[in-house]
Structures are given as structure tokens and as C-alpha cells.
Design an enzyme around this catalytic site. Structure first.
Site, mmCIF file in Angstrom:
data_model
loop_
_atom_site.group_PDB
_atom_site.id
_atom_site.type_symbol
_atom_site.label_atom_id
_atom_site.label_comp_id
_atom_site.label_asym_id
_atom_site.label_seq_id
_atom_site.Cartn_x
_atom_site.Cartn_y
_atom_site.Cartn_z
ATOM 1 N N TYR A 38 7.371 15.974 -0.433
ATOM 2 C CA TYR A 38 6.110 15.290 -0.114
ATOM 3 C C TYR A 38 6.400 14.313 1.013
ATOM 4 C CZ TYR A 38 2.159 12.124 -1.307
ATOM 5 O OH TYR A 38 1.038 11.339 -1.307
ATOM 6 N N ALA B 158 5.732 3.286 8.623
ATOM 7 C CA ALA B 158 4.583 3.378 7.701
ATOM 8 C C ALA B 158 5.078 3.623 6.289
ATOM 9 C CB ALA B 158 3.646 4.506 8.136
ATOM 10 N N GLY B 159 5.195 2.533 5.514
ATOM 11 C CA GLY B 159 5.632 2.644 4.131
ATOM 12 C C GLY B 159 4.456 2.381 3.223
ATOM 13 N N ARG C 255 30.120 -2.818 -32.293
ATOM 14 C CA ARG C 255 30.901 -3.858 -31.602
ATOM 15 C C ARG C 255 30.950 -5.127 -32.472
ATOM 16 N NH1 ARG C 255 34.935 -4.798 -28.199
ATOM 17 N NH2 ARG C 255 34.639 -6.694 -26.983
ATOM 18 N N GLU D 152 6.319 5.728 -4.889
ATOM 19 C CA GLU D 152 4.931 5.940 -5.358
ATOM 20 C C GLU D 152 4.141 4.628 -5.396
ATOM 21 O OE1 GLU D 152 3.835 8.960 -4.684
ATOM 22 O OE2 GLU D 152 2.486 8.645 -6.356
ATOM 23 N N GLY D 153 4.442 3.725 -4.484
ATOM 24 C CA GLY D 153 3.746 2.435 -4.426
ATOM 25 C C GLY D 153 4.580 1.361 -5.084
ATOM 26 N N GLU E 78 6.970 6.978 6.655
ATOM 27 C CA GLU E 78 7.596 7.036 7.991
ATOM 28 C C GLU E 78 8.375 5.738 8.224
ATOM 29 O OE1 GLU E 78 4.747 7.887 11.007
ATOM 30 O OE2 GLU E 78 4.079 9.722 10.004
ATOM 31 N N ARG F 22 1.083 8.245 -10.506
ATOM 32 C CA ARG F 22 1.681 6.964 -10.907
ATOM 33 C C ARG F 22 1.973 6.942 -12.397
ATOM 34 N NH1 ARG F 22 -1.638 3.392 -6.454
ATOM 35 N NH2 ARG F 22 -0.142 3.844 -4.807
HETATM 36 C C1 LIG Z 1 14.883 7.152 -2.961
HETATM 37 C C2 LIG Z 1 13.528 7.197 -2.345
HETATM 38 C C3 LIG Z 1 12.742 8.328 -2.467
HETATM 39 C C4 LIG Z 1 11.492 8.379 -1.853
HETATM 40 N N1 LIG Z 1 10.767 9.542 -1.903
HETATM 41 C C5 LIG Z 1 9.646 9.662 -1.124
HETATM 42 C C6 LIG Z 1 8.990 10.908 -0.987
HETATM 43 O O1 LIG Z 1 9.380 11.911 -1.582
HETATM 44 N N2 LIG Z 1 7.918 10.986 -0.168
HETATM 45 C C7 LIG Z 1 7.451 9.906 0.525
HETATM 46 O O2 LIG Z 1 6.474 10.044 1.255
HETATM 47 N N3 LIG Z 1 8.041 8.681 0.386
HETATM 48 C C8 LIG Z 1 9.137 8.548 -0.399
HETATM 49 N N4 LIG Z 1 9.769 7.341 -0.518
HETATM 50 C C9 LIG Z 1 9.240 6.192 0.208
HETATM 51 C C10 LIG Z 1 8.622 5.139 -0.690
HETATM 52 O O3 LIG Z 1 7.412 5.582 -1.212
HETATM 53 C C11 LIG Z 1 8.505 3.857 0.145
HETATM 54 O O4 LIG Z 1 9.823 3.367 0.323
HETATM 55 C C12 LIG Z 1 7.630 2.812 -0.496
HETATM 56 O O5 LIG Z 1 6.288 3.221 -0.482
HETATM 57 C C13 LIG Z 1 7.740 1.456 0.214
HETATM 58 O O6 LIG Z 1 7.619 1.576 1.587
HETATM 59 P P1 LIG Z 1 8.731 0.916 2.534
HETATM 60 O O7 LIG Z 1 10.052 1.364 2.073
HETATM 61 O O8 LIG Z 1 8.360 1.183 3.929
HETATM 62 O O9 LIG Z 1 8.631 -0.628 2.249
HETATM 63 P P2 LIG Z 1 7.573 -1.666 2.847
HETATM 64 O O10 LIG Z 1 6.197 -1.115 2.739
HETATM 65 O O11 LIG Z 1 8.029 -2.131 4.168
HETATM 66 O O12 LIG Z 1 7.719 -2.836 1.794
HETATM 67 C C14 LIG Z 1 8.831 -3.722 1.770
HETATM 68 C C15 LIG Z 1 8.514 -4.844 0.758
HETATM 69 O O13 LIG Z 1 7.337 -5.534 1.193
HETATM 70 C C16 LIG Z 1 6.340 -5.508 0.182
HETATM 71 N N5 LIG Z 1 5.039 -5.349 0.832
HETATM 72 C C17 LIG Z 1 4.621 -4.320 1.603
HETATM 73 N N6 LIG Z 1 3.357 -4.526 2.008
HETATM 74 C C18 LIG Z 1 2.963 -5.706 1.494
HETATM 75 C C19 LIG Z 1 1.758 -6.464 1.551
HETATM 76 N N7 LIG Z 1 0.694 -6.030 2.232
HETATM 77 N N8 LIG Z 1 1.704 -7.632 0.899
HETATM 78 C C20 LIG Z 1 2.776 -8.098 0.201
HETATM 79 N N9 LIG Z 1 3.940 -7.429 0.111
HETATM 80 C C21 LIG Z 1 4.027 -6.234 0.738
HETATM 81 C C22 LIG Z 1 6.684 -4.298 -0.678
HETATM 82 O O14 LIG Z 1 6.176 -4.429 -1.982
HETATM 83 C C23 LIG Z 1 8.201 -4.331 -0.640
HETATM 84 O O15 LIG Z 1 8.681 -5.252 -1.586
HETATM 85 C C24 LIG Z 1 11.004 7.257 -1.155
HETATM 86 C C25 LIG Z 1 11.790 6.095 -1.074
HETATM 87 C C26 LIG Z 1 13.045 6.063 -1.626
HETATM 88 C C27 LIG Z 1 13.869 4.821 -1.454
#
Ligand SMILES: Cc1cc2nc3c(=O)[nH]c(=O)nc-3n(C[C@H](O)[C@H](O)[C@H](O)COP(=O)(O)OP(=O)(O)OC[C@H]3O[C@@H](n4cnc5c(N)ncnc54)[C@H](O)[C@@H]3O)c2cc1C
Length: 559
Positions: free
Chosen positions: A124, A131-132, A270, A368-369, A128, A245
Site C-alpha cells: 500500500y 507526505a506522512g 521468580r 496507519e495514523g 512519501e 485502524r
Molecule cells: C515500519 C513502517 C511501515 C510502514 N508501512 C507503510 C505502508 O505500508 N504504506 C504507507 O503508505 N505508509 C507506511 N508507513 C508510513 C506511516 O504510515 C507514516 O510513517 C506515518 O503516517 C507518519 O508519517 P511520517 O513518518 O511522515 O511522520 P510525520 O507525519 O512527519 O509525523 C512526525 C511526528 O509529528 C506528529 N505530527 C504530524 N502532524 C502533526 C500535526 N498536524 N499536529 C501535531 N503533531 C503532528 C506525528 O504524530 C509524529 O509524532 C510505514 C511506516 C513505518 C515506520
């Protein structure tokens, strides 16, 4: 939905498969080698082997048509085995989701049947580098290729990050911007211009393959645009959040219990200071019992939400999915961390598994968020309910739980009602002081809402169990008396959290003047919340007795 008997058989097959193919020693070695056991994942998803993916696929496409309740049960069991392998299975489910909700009948037939019949693995691709949490910022593009005035295909350019199954999938659903907005495309392994990186070196779920994807002028035919209409991508992604979720919630629950189920027997063997750790109240009431209460509160909410999704009448239940994920994954993390502590030095080594479980479960509050995004999702939705009902939303719920207390005084419903009343007052103070302009207040409110609603859910579940009316597939680890006791413990925590943290942060945001303070404290029902803590230790003693299978001690006897 599948029959209870079929679900039981599937769960048994899964357990038997894991016992044979993924014993602890094997899991520890794979984790150390940072290796995805691809053959095992294929066997799990192969129709002539375990065929676990069949559960997720509708019957008309050769699957078993499992509902949300079935999927929760399977996900909890997979998480108890290994969260990395569970994530590989989840990735196929997530990858096929945009197809299930948004594809044309022809696309569904082709791709869902291939998952069912050939056991192909999906990935899935949403996230990016830039774009997280904010998927709207995605930069991957899909430009139409037009011939004779007709769109015959698309050229995809861009990259994806952290994609589960990224290096091992047979097919990928990829979110990309078309001229009409974000849209899902299906890209097959080996497409020209499509590459993936080496697997990431991760903190946990090291049995799961996670890789970045790159698209350089990757051509796909127009029939690879899911649903055949551009711009539906974010709606299609959101349509299944309630469901997906819930699956990750079940991961948090399963992993949390997997850790406790190692800590509990360890503590009976233990011996320290002349007796087993399991007999020491300062140990059980810190490291075991509160985690059981939080996990079971999350379970109650998961089961209730799964039932509501399966009823098919209540929409996608995104907020409820968010509450379930938030509570179960946070509780799972706390339980796993406490289990390391519970095993002392042994817990800190690879051999005893709780250390691995703790590293693995860490991902569940991120993917997943994230938990913070869950807090925002919950808070925004329930804030609207507060406004629309002129502040009565949670007061009304409180009255429902007061009525439940009348019928079942043993399940802690009166304490859950205190949490709901306090929440309504905190939100009202936030409204009159315009305090949701502080993001921290908005997100903390998401946590208080989740705690109060889970307290409500657990007390209702305990009442249903007492009446013999729980869902036929519900988890029955605890009997009605034990579940009522667990519910009272959690309701006390929820009421105290809402009232005291609500007071703290509303004051912290300058929302209460000195003159208003006594009235605000009274409105929160603080004396009642404090009085409701009476009996907490003896309830925790009872739950410890149940967990350790021992007869209850007479009241007042110290452990
Ligand atoms: C092992 C692994 C497997 C994954 N598998 C998939 C997959 O199969 N497909 C896929 O599409 N993605 C996948 N992901 C991505 C995952 O869904 C994202 O890492 C996640 O959504 C967070 O995005 P980010 O890493 O860019 O963090 P960011 O969005 O940059 O967030 C960083 C921190 O800032 C906080 N934050 C972000 N926005 C806000 C806001 N507006 N206000 C306050 N706090 C905020 C977040 O809660 C977090 O603590 C995977 C990630 C990992 C590590």
C-alpha cells in the site's frame, strides 16, 4: 461474516502454523538477521497452505468474506505470534482496500480473485518523504497519456517511503496526483521504471520488509486507475479507516497481551525476598494489573466498533476506529514496556521475547495514523457533537451510564458517568474560553474522550456478559465478575484523568479566573471522582487473584 465454528478453525490453524513454522527460537534468529521470512509469508497467504488472506476477501471473489469482528480476532492472534509477519499480511489487506471500496467490478474481479486464488502479495503506497501524516502534500504524479482525444494510460513519477512489503510485493496500490486530484493506481512488480530500495534497518518488526519505492516514467494502462475516475483517492482511503485502524488496534491488543502472558508466568516462578514476585502487590499492581485493565478497555471498544461496522448501518466509523487504535496501541506499548520491567534483567535480553515484542509494538502508534493524528481525529469529531448538542453530548451519555448503573451497580458505570460529566464540563469551559485555539488542548481532549468512551464501553461489555448477551465471538478470557472488577478499575482511572487533567490544562490555558475556580472544580465533580477511588486496591487484588488463578484473600490482608 463467517460462522463462529469456521473462525475457531481458522484461529486454530493459525496457531498450529505458528507453532510449527515460527517458534520463539526462529523468531529471535530472524529478528537478529533482520530477515523477512518470505516463504512463510507466502505460505500464510497461499490458498493451498494456510490461506489466511481468504478471510479478508469477499466470497464472490473466492474469499471467505470475513467481517470486522473476524478480522479483529485474526489480527489479534497474528500479533501474538509476530507483528512483523502480521504486518506483511496487513499490507496485502491495506493494498487491496482501495480496490475493495473503489474499484470497478472488472478490477475487483481481477485483483481480488488473484489475491484469493494465487495468494499474490500487495503493498500500500501512500506515504512519501514529504507526505506522512499530511497525505494532501503528496508529490507523486500520474500524468494522463492521451491518444485520439482519449486517456489511454498514465505516466507515474515520484517516490514512496516506508512501504510495508515494498521490496517483496507482486502488486502495489499507489497514490498519485492526477489533474483531478489524488487517485489510486495498481502497479505491478517489474514495471519499467519502477524500482525499490534495500529494506530499511528498523527498530522493530524486523521480520517485515519495509522499503522505499521510486517511479520514473512508469506507464500504466488506463484500466489501472482504481474506479476509473480520477480524484477519488483520499475519499477511498478514508472510506476504510474505521476498519483498517481496527486491525492495527487488534495488533496493539495482541502484542500487549503477548507480553503480559510472558510476564505473568515468569512472576510466579521468580523468587525474590523469599516469595514469588506474583505475590508482591507492589509488583502486580504496577506492572501487570493496570495494563490488563487498559487492554481490556481497548478490547471492549474494538469489539463494540467491530460489531457496529458489521451491522453495515453506521457508515465507516472513522472516529471509533481512531479511538480503538489509539487506546489499544498506547496500552499495548505500555504493557510491553512494563513486561520488560517485570522480567528485570531477563526482560532486557533477546532471549525472553518481551524485549522484541516491545520493539515490535512500537510501530503501532505510528503507522496507519500516528497517535497524535488519532487524538486530532477523535477530538475534532466529538467537538462537533459537543457544539451541535449545545454541550449536552457527553452529559447525555453520562445519563445513559447512570441508568446502566441502576441495572448493574457492579460494573463501574456510575464512575464512567462521572468521566462523561467531567468531560462535558471541560469541553464547555474550552468553548466559552475559546481554548481549542491551543492545539495542545484539542489533542489532550482527544485522549480524555477516548478514555471516557472506553470506560463506558467496558462497563457496558461487563453488563452484557453478566446478562449472557455478548457477541457470540467475543473474547471470554474473564468471567462476568472479573470483567466487572476490571471495568471498575479502568473507570476510576478514566474519571480521574478527565477531571484532573482537564482541570490542569484548562487552567494552564488561562481558562479559569481565581473567582471562577471553585465553581469549575465543583462542576467537574472532583469530590465524587476522588470518592470513587475507594475500593481500588481491593479490586486490583481481586484481578491479580484471577490472573494468577488463586483464591481471593480475606479483605485487608497484605500480600
Ligand atoms: C515500519 C513502517 C511501515 C510502514 N508501512 C507503510 C505502508 O505500508 N504504506 C504507507 O503508505 N505508509 C507506511 N508507513 C508510513 C506511516 O504510515 C507514516 O510513517 C506515518 O503516517 C507518519 O508519517 P511520517 O513518518 O511522515 O511522520 P510525520 O507525519 O512527519 O509525523 C512526525 C511526528 O509529528 C506528529 N505530527 C504530524 N502532524 C502533526 C500535526 N498536524 N499536529 C501535531 N503533531 C503532528 C506525528 O504524530 C509524529 O509524532 C510505514 C511506516 C513505518 C515506520
Amino acid at each position: 461474516m463467517i460462522a463462529k465454528k469456521t473462525l475457531k478453525l481458522s484461529l486454530k490453524s493459525l496457531k498450529d502454523f505458528a507453532k510449527k513454522r515460527l517458534p520463539d527460537e526462529e523468531l529471535i534468529q530472524l529478528d537478529e538477521r533482520d530477515e523477512c521470512p518470505l516463504e512463510i509469508v507466502h505460505d500464510m497467504c497461499s490458498p493451498d497452505k494456510l490461506g489466511i488472506q481468504l478471510l479478508f476477501i469477499p466470497e464472490e471473489f473466492g474469499g471467505m468474506g470475513g467481517g470486522a469482528f473476524d478480522v479483529y480476532c485474526i489480527c489479534e492472534e497474528m500479533a501474538r505470534i509476530d507483528l512483523g509477519v502480521a504486518t506483511a499480511v496487513l499490507a496485502t489487506f491495506l493494498g487491496s482496500d482501495p480496490i475493495t471500496v473503489g474499484a470497478t467490478p472488472e478490477q475487483k474481479k481481477e485483483w481480488l480473485s488473484r489475491i484469493a486464488e494465487e495468494g499474490i502479495l500487495f503493498a500500500y503506497g501512500a506515504t512519501e518523504p514529504e507526505a506522512g501524516s499530511d497525505l494532501g502534500a503528496l508529490r507523486t504524479t500520474a500524468d494522463p497519456v492521451v491518444k485520439d482525444g482519449r486517456t489511454v494510460g498514465y505516466k507515474i513519477n515520484g517516490s514512496k517511503q516506508w512501504i510495508s512489503n515494498g521490496g517483496v510485493a507482486d502488486a502495489y496500490t499507489v497514490l498519485a496526483n492526477t489533474p483531478s486530484g489524488p487517485s489510486w493506481f495498481i502497479v505491478e512488480k517489474g514495471a519499467k521504471g519502477f524500482t525499490h530500495d534495500e529494506p530499511e534497518d528498523k527498530h522493530g518488526i524486523r521480520l517485515s520488509n519495509t522499503a522505499a519505492l521510486a517511479f520514473n516514467e512508469v506507464y500504466v494502462d488506463a484500466d489501472r486507475l482504481i474506479g476509473g475516475v480520477e480524484g477519488q483517492g483520499l475519499l477511498q482511503a478514508q472510506a476504510v479507516f474505521g476498519y483498517t485502524r481496527l486491525m492495527v488496534a487488534a495488533f496493539g491488543l495482541g502484542a500487549g497481551w503477548a507480553a503480559l502472558d510472558r510476564a505473568i508466568p515468569f512472576s510466579t516462578k521468580r523468587i525474590q525476598a523469599g516469595s514469588p514476585l506474583s505475590e508482591k502487590q507492589g509488583y502486580t499492581h504496577k506492572l501487570i494489573v493496570p495494563h490488563v485493565a487498559r487492554l481490556e478497555a481497548a478490547r471492549a471498544y474494538i469489539e463494540e466498533t467491530a460489531e457496529r461496522i458489521d451491522s453495515g448501518t453506521e457508515g465507516s466509523l472513522n472516529t471509533e476506529g481512531a479511538i480503538a487504535k489509539y487506546m489499544a496501541t498506547e496500552a499495548g506499548n505500555l504493557a510491553a514496556d512494563a513486561s520488560i520491567q517485570a522480567l528485570g534483567g531477563y526482560g532486557y535480553t533477546h532471549e525472553y521475547m518481551v524485549e522484541k515484542i516491545s520493539r515490535d509494538v512500537r510501530i503501532t502508534t505510528i503507522y496507519e495514523g500516528t497517535s497524535e493524528i488519532m487524538e486530532m481525529t477523535i477530538s475534532r469529531d466529538r467537538w462537533q457533537s459537543h457544539l451541535k448538542t449545545r454541550g449536552q453530548h457527553y452529559h447525555e451519555r453520562a445519563r445513559e451510564w447512570e441508568a446502566l448503573h441502576g441495572r448493574h451497580p457492579e460494573v463501574g458505570a456510575n464512575t464512567a458517568a462521572l468521566a462523561f460529566h467531567a468531560l462535558a464540563e471541560v469541553l464547555e469551559k474550552a468553548r466559552t474560553g475559546r481554548l481549542t485555539r491551543y492545539q495542545h488542548i484539542l489533542l489532550r481532549a482527544g485522549e480524555w474522550m477516548a478514555y471516557a468512551e472506553c470506560a463506558g464501553s467496558l462497563s457496558r461489555r461487563a453488563a452484557l456478559l453478566a446478562e449472557g448477551k455478548l457477541h457470540e465471538k467475543a473474547n471470554l478470557r474473564f468471567d462476568a465478575k472479573a470483567l466487572a472488577t476490571i471495568s471498575r478499575i479502568f473507570a476510576r482511572e478514566a474519571a480521574l484523568k478527565v477531571a484532573e487533567e482537564g482541570l490542569r490544562w484548562i487552567c494552564g490555558a488561562g481558562g479559569v479566573s481565581d473567582a471562577d475556580m471553585p465553581a469549575f472544580e465543583t462542576s467537574l465533580g472532583l469530590p465524587g471522582v476522588h470518592r470513587a477511588q475507594a475500593g481500588l486496591i481491593s479490586d486490583m487484588d481481586s484481578v491479580a487473584d484471577v490472573l494468577y488463578g488463586r483464591a481471593a484473600k480475606p479483605a485487608g490482608v497484605a500480600a
